[in-house]
Design a protein around this motif. Structure first.
Motif, PDB file in Angstrom:
ATOM      1  N   SER A 139      33.913  36.102  33.259  1.00 20.77           N
ATOM      2  CA  SER A 139      33.905  34.675  33.583  1.00 20.77           C
ATOM      3  C   SER A 139      35.039  34.319  34.544  1.00 20.77           C
ATOM      4  O   SER A 139      35.258  33.154  34.857  1.00 20.77           O
ATOM      5  CB  SER A 139      34.035  33.835  32.310  1.00 20.77           C
ATOM      6  OG  SER A 139      35.343  33.979  31.778  1.00 20.77           O
TER       7      SER A 139
ATOM      8  N   ASN B 144      35.423  27.839  24.800  1.00 27.01           N
ATOM      9  CA  ASN B 144      36.285  26.681  25.062  1.00 27.01           C
ATOM     10  C   ASN B 144      36.168  25.635  23.954  1.00 27.01           C
ATOM     11  O   ASN B 144      35.937  24.449  24.218  1.00 27.01           O
ATOM     12  CB  ASN B 144      35.941  26.053  26.420  1.00 27.01           C
ATOM     13  CG  ASN B 144      36.324  26.980  27.562  1.00 27.01           C
ATOM     14  OD1 ASN B 144      37.045  27.967  27.369  1.00 27.01           O
ATOM     15  ND2 ASN B 144      35.830  26.686  28.752  1.00 27.01           N
TER      16      ASN B 144
ATOM     17  N   HIS C 265      34.838  39.120  28.259  1.00 22.12           N
ATOM     18  CA  HIS C 265      34.411  37.774  28.599  1.00 22.12           C
ATOM     19  C   HIS C 265      35.362  37.143  29.612  1.00 22.12           C
ATOM     20  O   HIS C 265      34.949  36.472  30.553  1.00 22.12           O
ATOM     21  CB  HIS C 265      34.327  36.929  27.329  1.00 22.12           C
ATOM     22  CG  HIS C 265      33.621  35.631  27.535  1.00 22.12           C
ATOM     23  ND1 HIS C 265      34.293  34.459  27.768  1.00 22.12           N
ATOM     24  CD2 HIS C 265      32.298  35.333  27.597  1.00 22.12           C
ATOM     25  CE1 HIS C 265      33.402  33.487  27.940  1.00 22.12           C
ATOM     26  NE2 HIS C 265      32.199  34.004  27.847  1.00 22.12           N
ATOM     27  N   ARG C 266      36.628  37.403  29.437  1.00 23.00           N
ATOM     28  CA  ARG C 266      37.637  36.885  30.358  1.00 23.00           C
ATOM     29  C   ARG C 266      37.392  37.450  31.757  1.00 23.00           C
ATOM     30  O   ARG C 266      37.403  36.735  32.758  1.00 23.00           O
ATOM     31  CB  ARG C 266      39.034  37.293  29.858  1.00 23.00           C
ATOM     32  CG  ARG C 266      40.166  36.368  30.247  1.00 23.00           C
ATOM     33  CD  ARG C 266      41.490  36.889  29.698  1.00 23.00           C
ATOM     34  NE  ARG C 266      41.724  38.293  30.052  1.00 23.00           N
ATOM     35  CZ  ARG C 266      42.117  38.709  31.260  1.00 23.00           C
ATOM     36  NH1 ARG C 266      42.333  37.845  32.217  1.00 23.00           N
ATOM     37  NH2 ARG C 266      42.279  40.005  31.498  1.00 23.00           N
TER      38      ARG C 266
ATOM     39  N   GLN D  19      36.424  39.603  23.841  1.00 26.64           N
ATOM     40  CA  GLN D  19      37.191  38.547  24.517  1.00 26.64           C
ATOM     41  C   GLN D  19      37.692  39.019  25.876  1.00 26.64           C
ATOM     42  O   GLN D  19      37.653  38.296  26.867  1.00 26.64           O
ATOM     43  CB  GLN D  19      38.384  38.119  23.650  1.00 26.64           C
ATOM     44  CG  GLN D  19      37.965  37.225  22.501  1.00 26.64           C
ATOM     45  CD  GLN D  19      39.114  36.924  21.570  1.00 26.64           C
ATOM     46  OE1 GLN D  19      39.978  37.786  21.331  1.00 26.64           O
ATOM     47  NE2 GLN D  19      39.124  35.716  21.029  1.00 26.64           N
ATOM     48  N   GLU D  20      38.133  40.267  25.903  1.00 28.45           N
ATOM     49  CA  GLU D  20      38.656  40.826  27.145  1.00 28.45           C
ATOM     50  C   GLU D  20      37.555  40.883  28.208  1.00 28.45           C
ATOM     51  O   GLU D  20      37.756  40.474  29.353  1.00 28.45           O
ATOM     52  CB  GLU D  20      39.225  42.223  26.858  1.00 28.45           C
ATOM     53  CG  GLU D  20      39.786  42.957  28.045  1.00 28.45           C
ATOM     54  CD  GLU D  20      40.937  42.216  28.730  1.00 28.45           C
ATOM     55  OE1 GLU D  20      41.554  41.352  28.067  1.00 28.45           O
ATOM     56  OE2 GLU D  20      41.179  42.475  29.936  1.00 28.45           O
TER      57      GLU D  20
ATOM     58  N   ALA E 150      38.190  34.496  33.969  1.00 25.17           N
ATOM     59  CA  ALA E 150      39.263  33.851  33.195  1.00 25.17           C
ATOM     60  C   ALA E 150      39.106  32.347  33.092  1.00 25.17           C
ATOM     61  O   ALA E 150      40.041  31.627  32.775  1.00 25.17           O
ATOM     62  CB  ALA E 150      40.648  34.214  33.749  1.00 25.17           C
TER      63      ALA E 150
ATOM     64  N   GLU F 247      36.847  30.875  31.107  1.00 25.44           N
ATOM     65  CA  GLU F 247      36.391  30.491  29.782  1.00 25.44           C
ATOM     66  C   GLU F 247      37.094  31.312  28.709  1.00 25.44           C
ATOM     67  O   GLU F 247      37.437  32.463  28.929  1.00 25.44           O
ATOM     68  CB  GLU F 247      34.876  30.709  29.665  1.00 25.44           C
ATOM     69  CG  GLU F 247      34.073  29.834  30.602  1.00 25.44           C
ATOM     70  CD  GLU F 247      32.613  30.254  30.677  1.00 25.44           C
ATOM     71  OE1 GLU F 247      31.827  29.445  31.146  1.00 25.44           O
ATOM     72  OE2 GLU F 247      32.278  31.389  30.276  1.00 25.44           O
ATOM     73  N   GLN F 248      37.260  30.650  27.550  1.00 23.70           N
ATOM     74  CA  GLN F 248      37.904  31.325  26.431  1.00 23.70           C
ATOM     75  C   GLN F 248      36.886  31.523  25.311  1.00 23.70           C
ATOM     76  O   GLN F 248      36.357  30.561  24.772  1.00 23.70           O
ATOM     77  CB  GLN F 248      39.095  30.483  25.955  1.00 23.70           C
ATOM     78  CG  GLN F 248      39.751  30.963  24.676  1.00 23.70           C
ATOM     79  CD  GLN F 248      40.455  32.317  24.847  1.00 23.70           C
ATOM     80  OE1 GLN F 248      40.982  32.627  25.922  1.00 23.70           O
ATOM     81  NE2 GLN F 248      40.434  33.127  23.799  1.00 23.70           N
TER      82      GLN F 248
END
Lengths: 201, 376
Positions: B221, B280, B217-218, B214-215, B223, B225-226
């Motif tokens: 992207s 998301n 990916h943030r 997740q980190e 920040a 997208e979640q």
């Protein structure tokens, strides 16, 4: 195969059907047999035939035996309070070599494996249940390899026998003289699972 | 860890090729079908004993030959090890560690760790659940080699149980005898015991991987997208203790008893687990462009890299098979930053000009043509 004259080819072909014998070993054995005296070869052939014709199963424990009842079952010196359950006769031979076990055996003749069409009915289970229910029997030791099929068989026999007799399972763990650090993780995990209280002896 | 030497003999299209690695980054340049991916595949085999391209050893052995060999020298933090895999067109592999032949593959696994990232990995997002299960299983094996054994046991139980269910189905729809019920109950409890081991380890490893992914990916992207990753086991459980999980298996088996009897196969168990990737609040499969899906896969791969380093205590190898050129400059730089100088990286590409100057400066470059590796 033109290098072999037909009788030799047939001998090699037969020998090659034996476990652990490949084409090279088969050829070596066949050539050796041809070198032997006719008496020796006759003795070998007779021994094979005689063993096949005479050796059957002990009707009590199903160990290989030329008599209806095998020497182990007949032995009055042996303790008949304990029955050790194994997969096949090879296991009896291995356990006998230790000279540490003085009870009786029971050979199942295999393990439960639906893939091979083997269920409890194909194994010598009913005779075991009958034997285990005799009043003099105090303990049944299950000594079956811990494969998936072996464990399932152990589980099955446990459920079947526990209602009327004490059932134990041999321990699985580290080989003697083996260093802990060289043991694989599965063996170590099993050894940990089967740990027991330290007692003074 | 550092892969110093690789020697391929009669492996895929390599007849006899030694490669000496000198830099943290190695770029292999060449046209398609020259052997670039084959070289990475050899490293993948050293790390996992699996290839994502084939499950048959005879595909790995060079045509017309009966055996092939991969040997490697790997420098680890405290020691240098020699690894060898002898592949046979027919028959089993022979595994060697420092010239000693190993009896179990488990002793070989974990000697080299690697994370592979290839164009095929987009299937992680687009493909079926099996692809995600295999990906997770491969990661768990690298972190906990004993899992290879656990998985093997589970699959054996599954095969046996399916054989029994198939046979019982042939008995038509009569009700089962007491003996048959008892037999089925045995395999139920074996499935529960082994399935519980599989699902608990999957959950544990995923639990550690997700926050790292997740980190990343943030970051990648920007920040915008979640990312969420949900492990949805076929048999849901809440409390991480063996008895409870096994009980959950047994209850579910009871529920699906009729379905299993009718279909003649096991419909309950970890072979039906799913790992959901959600961006998301939308399933990633349905979400967004190829670029966004690539971002997701990159985040997963970087997370694997980090997690393996954390658990093993040494940075694993990174194998980038034809993916770098597909990343835009921004993602390329993200990757570069993540790798820094820590991870030995093997990269394949068809053109050298796809790379940023920063990459080229720090790399050893080979060209690969028709199964031969030479200095660029």
């Amino acid at each position: 195969m033109t290098a072999y004259t037909p009788p030799l080819a047939r001998l090699i072909e037969q020998l090659q059907k034996l476990p652990g014998v490949g084409p090279k070993t088969a050829q070596r054995l066949a050539l050796h047999i041809l070198k032997q005296s006719e008496d020796d070869v006759e003795a070998l052939a007779q021994a094979i035939l005689a063993a096949k014709k005479q050796v059957g199963f002990c009707q009590t424990c199903f160990h290989l035996s030329a008599d209806k009842t095998c020497p182990i079952c007949r032995d009055q010196q042996r303790d008949n309070k304990t029955i050790c359950v194994v997969t096949d006769s090879r296991d009896v031979i291995a356990l006998e070599k230790t000279r540490e076990y003085h009870g009786k055996y029971h050979v199942l003749g295999g393990v439960i494996s639906p893939m091979d069409g083997i269920g409890p009915d194909q194994l010598n289970v009913q005779p075991l249940v009958r034997r285990a229910s005799f009043p003099e029997v105090e303990e049944v030791i299950l000594a079956i390899s811990p494969s998936v099929e072996g464990e399932t068989t152990t589980l099955y026999l446990g459920q079947l026998l526990r209602p009327f007799v004490r059932v134990t399972q041999i321990a699985f763990g580290l080989p003697m003289g083996g260093d802990l650090e060289y043991a694989d993780e599965v063996t170590l995990a099993r050894a940990l699972e089967g740990r027991r209280e330290l007692v003074n002896s | 860890m550092f892969l110093r030497r690789l020697h391929l003999r009669q492996f895929r299209n390599y007849t006899d090729q030694k490669v000496q690695f000198e830099a943290q980054k190695t770029i292999l340049v060449g046209n398609n079908a020259q052997g670039k991916s084959n070289l990475l595949e050899a490293v993948e085999l050293l790390a996992t004993l699996n290839s994502h391209r084939t499950s048959r050893d005879r595909d790995l052995v060079q045509n017309e030959q009966t055996t092939g060999q991969i040997t490697a020298t790997v420098e680890r933090k405290h020691s240098t090890i020699e690894l060898g895999i002898l592949l046979r067109k027919q028959g089993r592999r022979t595994l060697k560690l420092n010239t000693e032949t190993l009896r179990r593959q488990m002793e070989f696994l974990g000697q080299v760790n690697a994370v592979q990232f290839s164009g095929l990995d987009l299937d992680l997002v687009r493909g079926g659940p099996e692809i995600r299960r295999n990906w997770l299983d491969a990661l768990v094996i690298q972190l906990e080699p004993v899992y290879a054994y656990i998985l093997q046991q589970y699959n054996q139980v599954l095969r046996q149980r399916n054989a029994l269910l198939r046979r019982l189905k042939q008995e038509e729809m009569r009700s089962l005898s007491e003996g048959e019920k008892m037999q089925l109950a045995l395999w139920d409890s074996q499935l529960a015991a082994n399935g519980s081991r599989v699902t608990r380890r999957r959950a544990r490893v995923l639990g550690r991987l997700v926050p790292i992914a997740q980190e990343w990916h943030r970051l990648i992207s920007g920040a915008k997208e979640q990312l969420e990753i949900h492990y949805t086991p076929n048999v849901p459980w809440t409390q991480d203790n063996p008895e409870q999980v096994q009980q959950a298996f047994l209850s579910k088996i009871e529920q699906r008893r009729t379905a299993e009897k009718y279909q003649g196969r096991t419909v309950v168990g970890t072979h039906r687990d799913e790992i959901e990737l959600v961006i998301n609040n939308t399933p990633a499969r349905a979400y967004g462009s190829q670029g966004q899906q690539r971002t997701l896969v990159l985040a997963l791969k970087l997370a694997e890299l980090k997690l393996i380093e954390e658990v093993i205590g040494e940075p694993p190898l990174l194998l980038l098979d034809d993916v770098l050129a597909e990343l835009d400059p921004n993602r390329q730089n993200q990757l570069l930053e993540a790798i820094q100088g820590r991870f030995q990286t093997l990269i394949t590409a068809t053109h050298i000009n796809a790379f940023d100057a920063q990459w080229l400066n720090a790399s050893q470059i080979f060209s690969v043509a028709a199964g031969e590796v030479s200095n660029f």
